[in-house]
Design an enzyme around this catalytic site. Structure first.
Site, PDB file in Angstrom:
ATOM      1  N   ASN A 195      35.958  51.514  46.474  1.00 28.60           N
ATOM      2  CA  ASN A 195      37.363  52.545  46.345  1.00 28.60           C
ATOM      3  C   ASN A 195      37.050  53.419  47.654  1.00 28.60           C
ATOM      4  O   ASN A 195      38.326  53.190  48.403  1.00 28.60           O
ATOM      5  CB  ASN A 195      36.845  53.602  45.254  1.00 28.60           C
ATOM      6  CG  ASN A 195      38.090  54.486  44.950  1.00 28.60           C
ATOM      7  OD1 ASN A 195      38.981  54.505  45.838  1.00 28.60           O
ATOM      8  ND2 ASN A 195      37.826  55.346  43.846  1.00 28.60           N
ATOM      9  N   LYS A 200      33.981  52.099  32.001  1.00 29.44           N
ATOM     10  CA  LYS A 200      33.024  52.321  33.064  1.00 29.44           C
ATOM     11  C   LYS A 200      32.179  53.517  32.620  1.00 29.44           C
ATOM     12  O   LYS A 200      32.844  54.571  32.990  1.00 29.44           O
ATOM     13  CB  LYS A 200      33.704  52.225  34.432  1.00 29.44           C
ATOM     14  CG  LYS A 200      32.572  52.229  35.445  1.00 29.44           C
ATOM     15  CD  LYS A 200      33.086  52.390  36.821  1.00 29.44           C
ATOM     16  CE  LYS A 200      32.061  52.443  37.765  1.00 29.44           C
ATOM     17  NZ  LYS A 200      32.380  53.277  38.937  1.00 29.44           N
TER      18      LYS A 200
END
Lengths: 258, 258, 258, 258
Positions: free
Chosen positions: A207, A98
């Site tokens: 998250n 990522k």
């Protein structure tokens, strides 16, 4: 059902991607991430002790269905990002990355120029590149052109929990993208995640909203359900928003006829 | 889990209430309502043929977990509403009634004055009254004072699918209500339903958005999941919306230390 | 220009109504209200010392273009409202009254039932009644039916500065009203006032946002301009919101042809 | 008052910039642009006949207070933009240029990479560069670093009239910018323009919303007032948005004391 998400050579049943930051402890993190049923979990290289075989985080994320997605969070330019990606490939044995490049320590917003540069180079080096970017439709097409496997536009400033502030642009990105679109950053509630999926996003990454909840395990489950709900609604087609009311159940004629 | 909703003498596991209007056929309606797992389903008296033992709608809604909630949709004032409620009590053998009074055939918005008048009278007559009202906090308190068992404020004009346009007032209603608050009308997508639950609503009522979807069964399932997700998130406490970003995973110090 | 607002027997050039609450001192209040060019200014009876000919507030509001609009703020029911209206008629020599009934001291939201009762009675007693109400389209029509001279639906909870939270319902009220619609409460910025006028409101009432600004005189002027701008745009018809971009100035063909 | 806007060597009284596209005829365009009091007006090179001394558009825009701002609309990359800028400098005798690079003919969204490349080169060539960009805070800082004289982030897709969809990011851009921030594209109503100014934007650029109104002259005037209102409010400081109501004029104690 066969509504699977394919990125590069992997196939995902879950469209909820998660991260490992901000949990109060590793045990809680593990329980929450299992409850989320997430199959792709980002982890900052910093958190992984590459020398230690018994590293805490890796141990906790070793379930069969979990794929680790190292991120380059914290790097400030393409050069640092490429270095971090190579380190993580070696340490974690995965060529997925990522790509996050944010020179600004205050808002942690991504740099479009450095991200495109790094993406192009990392693709050439054999990485599966998942870039975190502003919800900029032109940038997303250029990233697609250099070979990234998906785009990860932000919904709102990271950690803000403000929801889909970029909705007008996400719609354009989704409309014209040939790679999966994963909404990242800003998703602060299950309703936000459901909305992203209803718009046609292929997945979301959550998250902070899970990690800092009073009950991360329950919140992870809630996001799981919301993502499923939003995807299901997208496939079933939502009713259009309309200006004028239409009666769903008039009784007037009945009363008049008695 | 024990997070049950109690209204009068009944206890509900599901917080998704549904309706029977606008479905293209009864079989599809039945399948969708079963998929929703809804335990309280509104039905317009007009739709019920009170002379016919084999009435189509009633037959389709005869599952053990389903409670029918006759509504007074179509009446224009308190007098008509009371008459309709008494008819439905006789026809369907239930003293529960969803009180809907809308004199205006164009927008089908509820009349606050007639609704309070009818509610007071119906409570005296032994009904369990569930009034559909504007998201007016003072009216909701007055209804509570005359003995209704819940309040059902609207989220947006009925059939508009516009979502929670009344959010600022729903928050006040939820804050000060001593009876369950059920958001009714305007919920057009699972994300709207999840949002209502995240705000602290006790339940939502969805009809149009399920019935007119291209796939009502899948959409009903999607709403079921979204309502569960929203409730779960409410119980787990959402992370606050914040103005400035905080890093969840900085790598800078790591790179600097190499 | 002849775009005047008519209420009962009075004609207004300015569509910005103001109030006298929350100013830090009377001199600043006077300067701000003059800067606003407002021709209708609400004043709470409480603020007026009815025995004192030299009452401070009245002295400050004695300009020729200013009409005082006594309000019943603080009353809890129809009876108190009627009493307050009669007191103010006697004290101030005007039969105009802004009808505000809010039983709830926390949110100061209006009571629909008591407001309709009082409005009907006050109209019979010869008052020009301007009722402050929830943005409830059915209630607004009922008030019109008993003879009020305008309706004053709220935009957001009073003092919240949240803007037009009730926009979906204000549009319906404006669409179907035969008396002027004046948006009251919640307008916290000139952009909110302009937006209300663009929607077709006949006027707005602003108090808190001017009074508590760091510079009430400049803020009053800003609201004056914004109201004029919004009204002008409403009359000139706004361009529609459209989904897809159209080029306003393409150069491509030019470059290609060189 | 001395609240002037300075860009490079020029000082502006008006904070409303306008454009020349989409007007139904040149005479109407002239009247509207004069009514706007705009001192900086963009013009596409394509519209200017560089061989013709009597060119229609230039004739109409020859008022003393008007500065022409040639734009590069229609170019697809940095190379074309630089060529177009040099052409316009020669044709119009100005080194000011609005840099617009949009490779995508459908949405006309700007390309961040090419824009930064072109900006850097044009600054070196002595241009006053005003770049039209996505509301990307990192990109805006990078443009500032290469020497642009302002940034022009978009509010919404061009021509959409959707207003400030990018508000969350405009706030960050305004917070951290050392050059003027001019909101460009998407402003469809005076209320949008006022809102941009209230947020702290230094100016706005409006074209479509004026040009396609039923009355462009009145609409131009409306935008002029709205921009002044928004700026005035920004300087006077808006009252904060607050959650709970506070009474501005309670009467209760008065009534109780009678």
């Amino acid at each position: 059902m066969n509504d699977l998400l394919k990125i590069a050579d992997k196939t995902f049943t879950s469209r909820l991607f998660t991260g490992t930051g901000k949990f109060s402890n590793s045990s809680l993190m593990k329980d929450a991430l299992l409850a989320s049923a997430s199959e792709l979990i980002t982890v900052a290289l910093k958190r992984v002790d590459v020398q230690d075989q018994n590293d805490d985080i890796l141990t906790h994320l070793s379930a069969a269905h979990i794929n680790l997605l190292p991120n380059t969070s914290g790097v400030r330019n393409a050069k640092e990002a490429i270095f971090a990606a190579e380190l993580s490939r070696e340490a974690l044995g995965t060529n997925w990355v990522k790509l996050e490049i944010h020179p600004d320590p205050k808002y942690l917003l991504p740099d479009p120029i450095e991200t495109l540069l790094a993406a192009e180079e990392l693709v050439k080096k054999g990485f599966i590149v998942m870039p975190y970017v502003h919800a900029d439709p032109v940038l997303c097409k250029r990233l697609e052109d250099v070979g990234v496997q998906c785009v990860m536009p932000l919904g709102a400033p990271i950690g803000s929990n403000k929801g889909l502030q970029t909705q007008a642009f996400l719609e354009i990105i989704i409309d014209q993208s040939n790679v999966p679109v994963i909404v990242d950053a800003g998703i602060g509630a299950p309703s936000h995640a459901a909305y992203a999926m209803e718009l046609g996003a292929d997945a979301v990454l959550v998250n902070t909203a899970i990690a800092v909840s009073q009950n991360p395990v329950a919140m992870a489950k809630a996001f799981k359900l919301a993502v499923e709900a939003g995807r299901m609604a997208y496939n079933a087609k939502l009713a259009p928003v309309i200006a004028k009311a239409e009666a769903s159940s008039p009784l007037t004629s009945f009363l008049n006829s008695i």
